[in-house]
Design an enzyme around this catalytic site. Structure first.
Site, PDB file in Angstrom:
ATOM      1  CE  LYS A  76      21.198  -8.158  28.409  1.00 25.07           C
ATOM      2  NZ  LYS A  76      21.585  -9.498  28.912  1.00 25.07           N
TER       3      LYS A  76
ATOM      4  NE  ARG B 139      27.033  -6.684  31.021  1.00 28.65           N
ATOM      5  CZ  ARG B 139      26.750  -7.019  29.766  1.00 28.65           C
ATOM      6  NH1 ARG B 139      26.407  -6.110  28.892  1.00 28.65           N
ATOM      7  NH2 ARG B 139      26.790  -8.272  29.383  1.00 28.65           N
TER       8      ARG B 139
ATOM      9  NE  ARG C 169      24.513 -16.357  23.736  1.00 33.72           N
ATOM     10  CZ  ARG C 169      24.326 -15.274  24.481  1.00 33.72           C
ATOM     11  NH1 ARG C 169      23.124 -14.806  24.696  1.00 33.72           N
ATOM     12  NH2 ARG C 169      25.359 -14.658  25.011  1.00 33.72           N
TER      13      ARG C 169
ATOM     14  NE  ARG D 193      28.746 -13.286  23.144  1.00 32.43           N
ATOM     15  CZ  ARG D 193      28.052 -12.493  23.945  1.00 32.43           C
ATOM     16  NH1 ARG D 193      26.871 -12.033  23.573  1.00 32.43           N
ATOM     17  NH2 ARG D 193      28.527 -12.142  25.123  1.00 32.43           N
TER      18      ARG D 193
ATOM     19  NE  ARG E 190      28.989 -13.495  29.131  1.00 32.47           N
ATOM     20  CZ  ARG E 190      28.408 -14.110  28.101  1.00 32.47           C
ATOM     21  NH1 ARG E 190      28.862 -15.282  27.678  1.00 32.47           N
ATOM     22  NH2 ARG E 190      27.392 -13.551  27.496  1.00 32.47           N
TER      23      ARG E 190
HETATM   24  P1  AMP Z   1      27.068  -8.875  25.974  1.00 36.07           P
HETATM   25  O1  AMP Z   1      27.053  -9.084  24.505  1.00 36.07           O
HETATM   26  O2  AMP Z   1      26.116  -7.782  26.410  1.00 36.07           O
HETATM   27  O3  AMP Z   1      26.895 -10.133  26.756  1.00 36.07           O
HETATM   28  O4  AMP Z   1      28.533  -8.318  26.322  1.00 36.07           O
HETATM   29  C1  AMP Z   1      29.690  -9.098  26.087  1.00 36.07           C
HETATM   30  C2  AMP Z   1      30.840  -8.612  26.947  1.00 36.07           C
HETATM   31  O5  AMP Z   1      31.122  -7.238  26.617  1.00 36.07           O
HETATM   32  C3  AMP Z   1      30.559  -8.600  28.441  1.00 36.07           C
HETATM   33  O6  AMP Z   1      30.808  -9.863  29.047  1.00 36.07           O
HETATM   34  C4  AMP Z   1      31.519  -7.516  28.915  1.00 36.07           C
HETATM   35  O7  AMP Z   1      32.847  -7.993  28.975  1.00 36.07           O
HETATM   36  C5  AMP Z   1      31.445  -6.498  27.794  1.00 36.07           C
HETATM   37  N1  AMP Z   1      30.370  -5.494  28.012  1.00 36.07           N
HETATM   38  C6  AMP Z   1      29.245  -5.311  27.263  1.00 36.07           C
HETATM   39  N2  AMP Z   1      28.509  -4.308  27.743  1.00 36.07           N
HETATM   40  C7  AMP Z   1      29.153  -3.858  28.841  1.00 36.07           C
HETATM   41  C8  AMP Z   1      28.885  -2.828  29.792  1.00 36.07           C
HETATM   42  N3  AMP Z   1      27.781  -2.078  29.718  1.00 36.07           N
HETATM   43  N4  AMP Z   1      29.791  -2.630  30.776  1.00 36.07           N
HETATM   44  C9  AMP Z   1      30.917  -3.377  30.869  1.00 36.07           C
HETATM   45  N5  AMP Z   1      31.228  -4.367  30.023  1.00 36.07           N
HETATM   46  C10 AMP Z   1      30.358  -4.604  29.001  1.00 36.07           C
END
Ligand code: AMP
Length: 227
Positions: free
Chosen positions: A14, A89, A128, A162, A173
């Site tokens: 994404k 989400r 990554r 990360r 996740r």
């Molecule tokens: P990402 O970079 O999108 O994988 O997000 C990393 C982490 O941030 C996720 O595993 C969640 O803990 C939190 N997070 C990001 N976006 C959301 C969202 N829309 N709703 C809830 N938690 C989020």
């Protein structure tokens, strides 16, 4: 303003595709994960609330995420539009976003689901890393910097991984994705906005498929065919 949502599991690409669309179409990537990481790293009130959920691979509560994303939308000056990456989400977040955009006379124009099988995701995520300075994304197997150890984009020699990309947290996740986020596909399908793309293709091929979807949207045509 055009609003596009990229929906897909962690590691589907994404962020990579959102950045390409930014360059090609002049849309703005809006990554809730990046916003939350920045808040967490700065130690803000929101960041402190979000930290424990993020660190163990759970979702940050809806009200916290919605506040962060809407603050950004409220401050946003005019532009061509947004690519939502990682938000919404949950169905609650999607409903809140619909209401917010309606207040602004906007709507979600397209939801692109990037599909990748779970066993491929673990491999993708494990390899990554990003440039610590500009955030450009790389991968041990799929995308090296042209000169090893030097970012193609800004020349920095510092990279980071990360902490939530470790295999155990990734499994959590993915579970959360299937249980809580996948129902969103149905939410948007009922509104006739969903297109699905095979995310296991190369970065370039996925990007071309995105173009094919977006070219049908009003206001995007010239930019895609011209770029
Ligand atoms: P990402 O970079 O999108 O994988 O997000 C990393 C982490 O941030 C996720 O595993 C969640 O803990 C939190 N997070 C990001 N976006 C959301 C969202 N829309 N709703 C809830 N938690 C989020």
């Amino acid at each position: 303003m055009i609003n596009v949502i990229l929906l897909g599991p962690p590691g589907a690409g994404k962020g990579t595709q959102a950045k390409l669309l930014e360059e090609k179409l002049g849309l703005k990537q809006l990554s809730s994960g990046d916003m939350l990481r920045a808040a967490r790293d700065r130690g803000t009130v929101v960041g402190q609330k979000a930290k424990s959920y993020m660190d163990n691979g759970g979702l940050v509560p809806d009200d916290v995420v919605v506040e962060v994303v809407f603050e950004y939308l409220d401050e946003q000056k005019s532009g061509r539009g947004n690519i939502f990456d990682g938000f919404p989400r949950t169905v609650e977040q999607a409903a809140a976003l619909d209401r917010k955009l309606a207040e602004k006379g906007q709507r979600i124009d397209s939801v692109i689901v990037i599909k990748v099988r779970d066993d491929r995701l673990v491999e993708r995520i494990a390899g990554r890393f990003t440039c610590a300075k500009c955030g450009e994304g790389y991968h041990d197997k799929f995308k090296h910097p042209a000169v090893d150890g030097t970012c193609d984009k800004c020349g920095s020699s510092e990279f980071k991984r990360r902490p939530d990309d470790d295999p155990e947290t990734v499994k959590k996740r993915l579970k959360v994705y299937h249980e809580v986020t996948v129902p969103l596909i149905d939410y948007y399908q009922k509104r006739g906005k969903v297109a699905a793309i095979d995310g296991e293709l190369s970065i370039e091929d996925v990007s071309r498929e995105m173009d094919d979807v977006l070219v049908s949207l009003e206001g995007v045509e010239t930019s895609v065919s011209g770029g």
